[in-house]
Design a protein around this motif. Structure first.
Motif, mmCIF file in Angstrom:
data_model
loop_
_atom_site.group_PDB
_atom_site.id
_atom_site.type_symbol
_atom_site.label_atom_id
_atom_site.label_comp_id
_atom_site.label_asym_id
_atom_site.label_seq_id
_atom_site.Cartn_x
_atom_site.Cartn_y
_atom_site.Cartn_z
ATOM 1 N N LEU A 347 22.048 28.817 1.914
ATOM 2 C CA LEU A 347 21.009 29.849 1.957
ATOM 3 C C LEU A 347 20.013 29.749 0.808
ATOM 4 C CD1 LEU A 347 23.072 32.959 3.155
ATOM 5 C CD2 LEU A 347 22.054 31.122 4.488
ATOM 6 N N MET A 348 20.197 28.776 -0.074
ATOM 7 C CA MET A 348 19.288 28.607 -1.218
ATOM 8 C C MET A 348 18.248 27.515 -0.977
ATOM 9 S SD MET A 348 20.103 30.760 -3.653
ATOM 10 C CE MET A 348 19.646 30.089 -5.249
ATOM 11 N N ASP A 349 18.245 26.932 0.219
ATOM 12 C CA ASP A 349 17.317 25.841 0.527
ATOM 13 C C ASP A 349 16.804 26.055 1.949
ATOM 14 O OD1 ASP A 349 16.792 22.588 -0.203
ATOM 15 O OD2 ASP A 349 16.866 23.097 1.927
ATOM 16 N N SER A 350 15.499 26.108 2.131
ATOM 17 C CA SER A 350 14.935 26.494 3.433
ATOM 18 C C SER A 350 15.343 25.548 4.562
ATOM 19 C CB SER A 350 13.404 26.588 3.347
ATOM 20 O OG SER A 350 12.857 25.376 2.883
ATOM 21 N N GLU A 351 15.363 24.231 4.305
ATOM 22 C CA GLU A 351 15.704 23.291 5.375
ATOM 23 C C GLU A 351 17.183 23.381 5.737
ATOM 24 O OE1 GLU A 351 15.635 20.422 8.357
ATOM 25 O OE2 GLU A 351 14.146 21.816 7.570
ATOM 26 N N PHE A 352 18.049 23.455 4.712
ATOM 27 C CA PHE A 352 19.483 23.564 5.008
ATOM 28 C C PHE A 352 19.823 24.934 5.589
ATOM 29 C CE2 PHE A 352 19.808 20.004 1.883
ATOM 30 C CZ PHE A 352 20.335 19.079 2.783
ATOM 31 N N LYS A 353 19.056 25.945 5.220
ATOM 32 C CA LYS A 353 19.245 27.271 5.814
ATOM 33 C C LYS A 353 18.961 27.211 7.317
ATOM 34 C CE LYS A 353 17.988 32.131 4.990
ATOM 35 N NZ LYS A 353 17.220 33.047 4.128
ATOM 36 N N ARG A 354 17.930 26.467 7.694
ATOM 37 C CA ARG A 354 17.576 26.303 9.114
ATOM 38 C C ARG A 354 18.699 25.580 9.862
ATOM 39 N NH1 ARG A 354 15.462 22.703 12.613
ATOM 40 N NH2 ARG A 354 15.506 21.039 11.079
ATOM 41 N N LEU A 355 19.208 24.501 9.260
ATOM 42 C CA LEU A 355 20.283 23.724 9.906
ATOM 43 C C LEU A 355 21.565 24.545 10.010
ATOM 44 C CD1 LEU A 355 19.661 20.282 8.149
ATOM 45 C CD2 LEU A 355 19.120 20.894 10.515
ATOM 46 N N PHE A 356 21.848 25.342 8.956
ATOM 47 C CA PHE A 356 23.021 26.211 8.982
ATOM 48 C C PHE A 356 22.852 27.289 10.053
ATOM 49 C CE2 PHE A 356 25.045 30.198 7.598
ATOM 50 C CZ PHE A 356 26.377 29.792 7.667
ATOM 51 N N ALA A 357 21.636 27.828 10.176
ATOM 52 C CA ALA A 357 21.368 28.860 11.184
ATOM 53 C C ALA A 357 21.639 28.341 12.594
ATOM 54 C CB ALA A 357 19.918 29.341 11.066
ATOM 55 N N ILE A 358 21.337 27.074 12.827
ATOM 56 C CA ILE A 358 21.608 26.455 14.136
ATOM 57 C C ILE A 358 23.116 26.431 14.390
ATOM 58 C CG2 ILE A 358 21.509 24.274 15.432
ATOM 59 C CD1 ILE A 358 18.759 23.787 13.993
ATOM 60 N N GLU A 359 23.895 26.012 13.370
ATOM 61 C CA GLU A 359 25.362 25.981 13.506
ATOM 62 C C GLU A 359 25.915 27.393 13.733
ATOM 63 O OE1 GLU A 359 27.726 23.367 13.471
ATOM 64 O OE2 GLU A 359 25.890 22.241 13.823
ATOM 65 N N PHE A 360 25.423 28.344 12.942
ATOM 66 C CA PHE A 360 25.889 29.734 13.029
ATOM 67 C C PHE A 360 25.624 30.299 14.429
ATOM 68 C CE2 PHE A 360 25.308 34.347 12.368
ATOM 69 C CZ PHE A 360 26.473 34.661 11.668
ATOM 70 N N THR A 361 24.422 30.027 14.951
ATOM 71 C CA THR A 361 24.033 30.539 16.268
ATOM 72 C C THR A 361 24.831 29.858 17.379
ATOM 73 O OG1 THR A 361 21.821 30.868 15.366
ATOM 74 C CG2 THR A 361 22.039 31.028 17.742
ATOM 75 N N LYS A 362 25.085 28.568 17.192
ATOM 76 C CA LYS A 362 25.866 27.809 18.181
ATOM 77 C C LYS A 362 27.250 28.444 18.388
ATOM 78 C CE LYS A 362 25.821 23.364 17.283
ATOM 79 N NZ LYS A 362 26.278 22.093 16.667
ATOM 80 N N HIS A 363 27.847 28.936 17.295
ATOM 81 C CA HIS A 363 29.212 29.483 17.358
ATOM 82 C C HIS A 363 29.233 31.011 17.348
ATOM 83 C CE1 HIS A 363 30.658 25.441 16.773
ATOM 84 N NE2 HIS A 363 29.999 25.326 15.638
ATOM 85 N N TYR A 364 28.053 31.642 17.445
ATOM 86 C CA TYR A 364 27.960 33.093 17.250
ATOM 87 C C TYR A 364 28.850 33.893 18.212
ATOM 88 C CZ TYR A 364 25.777 37.583 16.142
ATOM 89 O OH TYR A 364 25.563 38.872 15.738
ATOM 90 N N LYS A 365 28.886 33.477 19.468
ATOM 91 C CA LYS A 365 29.691 34.210 20.455
ATOM 92 C C LYS A 365 31.168 34.203 20.054
ATOM 93 C CE LYS A 365 30.429 34.473 25.455
ATOM 94 N NZ LYS A 365 30.101 33.845 26.750
ATOM 95 N N GLN A 366 31.668 33.024 19.665
ATOM 96 C CA GLN A 366 33.082 32.923 19.259
ATOM 97 C C GLN A 366 33.347 33.712 17.982
ATOM 98 O OE1 GLN A 366 35.621 31.438 21.067
ATOM 99 N NE2 GLN A 366 36.833 32.567 19.556
ATOM 100 N N LEU A 367 32.424 33.659 17.031
ATOM 101 C CA LEU A 367 32.588 34.395 15.771
ATOM 102 C C LEU A 367 32.675 35.898 16.039
ATOM 103 C CD1 LEU A 367 30.053 32.496 13.444
ATOM 104 C CD2 LEU A 367 32.522 32.198 13.571
ATOM 105 N N GLN A 368 31.859 36.395 16.958
ATOM 106 C CA GLN A 368 31.896 37.825 17.283
ATOM 107 C C GLN A 368 33.203 38.193 17.987
ATOM 108 O OE1 GLN A 368 30.212 40.225 16.294
ATOM 109 N NE2 GLN A 368 28.183 39.526 15.733
ATOM 110 N N LYS A 369 33.679 37.332 18.879
ATOM 111 C CA LYS A 369 34.966 37.587 19.547
ATOM 112 C C LYS A 369 36.095 37.656 18.516
ATOM 113 C CE LYS A 369 34.297 35.581 24.156
ATOM 114 N NZ LYS A 369 34.623 34.442 25.021
ATOM 115 N N ASP A 370 36.079 36.705 17.586
ATOM 116 C CA ASP A 370 37.123 36.686 16.544
ATOM 117 C C ASP A 370 37.050 37.930 15.681
ATOM 118 O OD1 ASP A 370 37.890 34.231 17.496
ATOM 119 O OD2 ASP A 370 36.903 33.079 15.917
ATOM 120 N N PHE A 371 35.814 38.372 15.391
ATOM 121 C CA PHE A 371 35.647 39.572 14.566
ATOM 122 C C PHE A 371 36.202 40.811 15.278
ATOM 123 C CE2 PHE A 371 32.915 43.347 13.859
ATOM 124 C CZ PHE A 371 33.465 43.706 12.632
ATOM 125 N N ILE A 372 35.979 40.906 16.583
ATOM 126 C CA ILE A 372 36.480 42.055 17.352
ATOM 127 C C ILE A 372 38.008 42.095 17.315
ATOM 128 C CG2 ILE A 372 36.680 42.994 19.708
ATOM 129 C CD1 ILE A 372 33.739 41.900 20.089
#
Length: 395
Positions: A347-372
């Motif tokens: 989160l301290m670098d704009s380009e890596f933040k973008r790449l991380f956001a792609i990974e986070f979004t890719k797994h977002y559904k599973q992350l929310q299920k796990d959180f529930i």
């Protein structure tokens, strides 16, 4: 020796195999001071020696002189820490730490202050977070102090990538460890039949229930049971409540589960871990803190992000940072270290933040299920990172 090693991974793992079980999770535990002194001398200083190619202290001094402040503050808030928001913020999640607020234009605006629930970080320097005055005087890119970030020599950058690749894989493997796994051949102990019965924190059972269960299950008195319970809840998220043979630990596990089931429909989470696995897990957590120190220098941060987001050679498996995210709900208090690592790297670098956001979004559904399904609070879940991503216009 590692500088000229044909197989750096094998050499490093051999060193960790020899040293880690001699420092952590011993039958007679070392004092925290002794443990830290041995960790620095036998483990972290040799790693830094390889990384810098010279005396670590001298190299760090050079880096401090040659580097400067990042344009982003990125201070990770502790629970209860005072944070400031202003009418100039793009949305209510944009906040400043006390130091940045005091050195910013927002001090003379309409602002609010409140206690952080922990886990967020200071948005000073993020131009997408503020309508005006995105920088305090320290992080202003026009100031001499923030002009150049440290650039590593090519040889040092290459060593950093090689070292981080081995160590981040090691950290990931042990933080997402399953009790049914066996140690890899490189880390198998020569002879050690000691095991731990490990109890994990949950939100279903009260203090009194856990104390009662421990007294009945592992033959400890009330004071010992209270100590175990307090440390599990407040500090560690888990604790070894018995050391012994595999059979004695299995008996303790069955007793804890059956005694806790009488009180609540859901039994306490208990695992049996080999003493060597516990030792490596303890060092993996310590490495998480070490990574945070090292990647404070932007050249190393870039190498770390590169390795963390590298596609897995096995295409069916996610990259290392996604593996850690996908195991977040089962990671006891270790998840806090992982979140802080993400804050001070991706989160301290704009380009890596973008790449991380792609990974986070890719797994977002599973992350929310796990959180529930997870019984812990949202503030300590990886899903809380959504405000750092989905509120950013360019992302």
């Amino acid at each position: 020796d590692w500088l000229g090693a044909a197989d750096l991974r094998a050499e490093l793992l051999q060193h960790l195999k020899d040293q880690v079980p001699q420092i952590f999770c011993l039958k007679k535990e070392l004092s925290p001071e002794e443990e830290e002194e041995l960790t620095l001398r036998r483990l972290l200083h040799p790693l830094e020696g390889f990384l810098f190619g010279e005396d670590p202290q001298a190299a760090l001094e050079k880096l401090k002189q040659g580097s400067s402040s990042s344009q982003l503050c990125g201070r990770v808030f502790k629970e209860g820490e005072t944070v400031y928001s202003c009418d100039c913020a793009i949305d209510p999640t944009c906040v400043l730490c006390m130091d940045c607020f005091q050195d910013s234009v927002h001090k003379s605006h309409r602002y609010k202050m409140h206690a952080s629930s922990g886990g967020g970080f200071c948005d000073c320097g993020d131009v997408e977070a503020w309508k005006i005055g995105p920088y305090c005087s320290k992080h202003d890119p026009g100031a001499a102090a923030a002009m150049n970030e440290s650039v590593l020599e090519p040889e040092m950058y290459e060593r950093a990538e090689k070292l981080f690749r081995v160590l981040l894989r090691y950290v990931t493997d042990f933080l997402v460890w399953d009790e049914n796994l066996d140690l890899s051949a490189e880390l198998q102990p020569v002879k050690d039949n000691a095991y731990y019965c490990v109890l994990y924190n949950d939100e279903h059972h009260s203090y009194d229930h856990v104390i009662y269960t421990l007294q009945r299950s592992v033959n400890c008195n009330q004071a010992e049971a209270q100590t175990h319970t307090t440390l599990i809840d407040k500090e560690q998220g888990r604790r070894a409540v018995k050391r012994g043979t595999l059979r004695s630990c299995q008996q303790a596990k069955e007793l804890i589960r059956s005694n806790s089931e009488h009180i609540s429909l859901q039994p306490l989470r208990v695992e049996i871990l080999h003493a060597t696995v516990m030792a490596h897990q303890t060092f993996a957590l310590r490495l998480g803190s070490w990574f945070q120190k090292i990647i404070g220098y932007s050249g190393f941060r870039q190498a770390f992000c590169q390795v963390a987001l590298e596609p897995n050679t096995d295409r069916d498996r996610p990259c290392l940072i996604s593996t850690l995210m996908l195991h977040d709900a089962r990671m006891y208090k270790a998840r806090k270290i992982v979140h802080e690592l993400i804050f001070c790297s991706m989160l301290m670098d704009s380009e890596f933040k973008r790449l991380f956001a792609i990974e986070f979004t890719k797994h977002y559904k599973q992350l929310q299920k796990d959180f529930i399904n997870d019984d812990h609070e949202r503030s300590i879940s990886i899903t809380a990172l959504s405000v750092q991503i989905f509120t950013v216009p360019t992302l």
